[in-house]
Write an enzyme that holds these catalytic residues in place. Structure first.
Site, PDB file in Angstrom:
ATOM      1  N   HIS A 151       0.809  -1.216   0.000  1.00  0.00           N
ATOM      2  CA  HIS A 151       0.000   0.000   0.000  1.00  0.00           C
ATOM      3  C   HIS A 151       0.846   1.272   0.000  1.00  0.00           C
ATOM      4  CE1 HIS A 151       0.082  -0.984   4.515  1.00  0.00           C
ATOM      5  NE2 HIS A 151       0.904   0.018   4.356  1.00  0.00           N
ATOM      6  N   ASN A 152       0.335   2.262  -0.736  1.00  0.00           N
ATOM      7  CA  ASN A 152       0.932   3.603  -0.813  1.00  0.00           C
ATOM      8  C   ASN A 152       2.322   3.637  -1.449  1.00  0.00           C
ATOM      9  OD1 ASN A 152      -0.984   3.811   1.866  1.00  0.00           O
ATOM     10  ND2 ASN A 152      -0.942   5.728   0.716  1.00  0.00           N
TER      11      ASN A 152
END
Length: 346
Positions: free
Chosen positions: A242-243
């Protein structure tokens, strides 16, 4: 699917020496050619095969001068390897265009928009409020969640899962069983030793001309977006957490993993089975060798790393050279100790 040599030469901006009317129906290695095939010669190590190949045509560099008779038709281009790649891409595109229409059963949710000449394979699912561009190919058993956007000419191969709110650009390839937009690995430790799941509310943005390999997973952001920039090529079995942000034209080989909130620069090369820790940044044009573990940020562009933990490539190679000499050095040390003991005894 068939092409004439003349059509291929026009496609590649090449010059023909030989019969331009020959029909080509497949491609082959120059050493394995047969009538009807086209091959290429880009490496001088394989030049001997151009005189004996069974291929009907061979793509060669403009500076190639035969040393003896060549029976195959030659197509002279600026860069034979690049030209052959362009030819294969065009062949693949034409094969993909053969797929059209809507196979049943398939599903599309309310308020979803589908462009012109879209192929929807059997058992494919398109959720609510999706936007699917022109000439998109959605193969059987693919899943598009709600609010997904797919750009023109993108191909979604069988079994791919694209979760809600994902944005995919134009001319992308999502290979079989890839998972785009599933929850990131976010769990908060509790006082009793358990872990509480942190809601993952962001999405994934994939820009134009991206290729994603089979069984690769790209997690949605906790907040904001996980971003795969234009031209990125990702192999099979890669994990993007994620991210993460992957810069333009970076390539990542199989079984590599990028941990959360890490930024990878443009034109980087990440070889197979590389692990990258979270919350770091990697400068443009960085190269990381196979099975390396990168544990800190790289701030200077164009560096190469190898090993676990990853170090400067030259430093790593010197260390490996010393490691190979350790048995010899151990024997020399033992010999010195034996001589010293003998000397002390005397």
């Amino acid at each position: 699917m068939k092409f004439t040599v003349s059509e291929i030469a026009q496609m590649l901006d090449g010059t023909i020496v030989g019969d331009e009317k020959i029909t080509i129906d497949s491609a082959a290695k120059i050493e394995e050619g047969r009538p009807g095939c086209i091959s290429f010669l880009a490496n001088s190590k394989y030049e001997a095969y151009v005189y004996s190949t069974g291929s009907s045509a061979v793509i060669v560099n403009k500076d190639f001068t035969p040393k003896k008779e060549v029976t195959a038709t030659l197509i002279y281009v600026e860069n034979a390897y690049t030209a052959f790649t362009i030819l294969l891409e065009e062949y693949q595109k034409r094969l993909a265009k053969n797929k059209s229409g809507i196979e049943q059963p398939s599903f599309i949710g309310e308020n979803s928009q589908v462009g012109a000449d879209v192929y929807r394979g059997a058992f494919s699912y398109i959720g609510k409020n999706c936007i699917v561009g022109d000439h998109v190919k959605i193969h059987p058993h693919s899943f598009l969640g709600d609010n997904v956007t797919i750009g023109d000419n993108t191909i979604v191969h069988p079994g791919a899962r694209i979760y809600q709110n994902t944005i995919v650009g134009k001319n992308c390839v999502i290979s079989a069983n890839a998972v785009i937009g599933s929850d990131g690995f976010g769990f908060a430790p509790q006082t009793d030793g358990s872990y509480k799941a942190i809601p993952q509310l962001g999405n994934v943005i994939i820009e134009d001309d991206v290729s994603i390999g089979s069984n690769t997973t790209i997690d949605c952001a906790t907040m904001g977006s996980t971003i795969i920039r234009q031209g990125v090529k990702i192999d099979n079995l890669v994990q993007i957490a994620h991210n993460v942000e992957i810069g333009k034209n970076t390539v990542i080989a199989a079984q590599s993993g990028i941990s959360g909130s890490t930024t990878i620069g443009e034109q980087c090369v990440i070889a197979g089975q590389v692990g990258v820790v979270g919350h770091i940044s990697v400068a443009n044009k960085t190269k990381i060798g196979a099975q390396s573990g990168l544990g800190k940020s790289v701030k200077k562009e164009g560096l190469s790393f190898s090993g676990s933990p990853a170090r400067d490539l030259n430093e790593h190679l010197r260390s490996m050279a010393l490691v190979r000499r350790l048995p010899e050095m151990e024997e020399r040390l033992k010999d010195i100790e034996r001589k010293q003991e003998t000397s002390d005894f005397q």
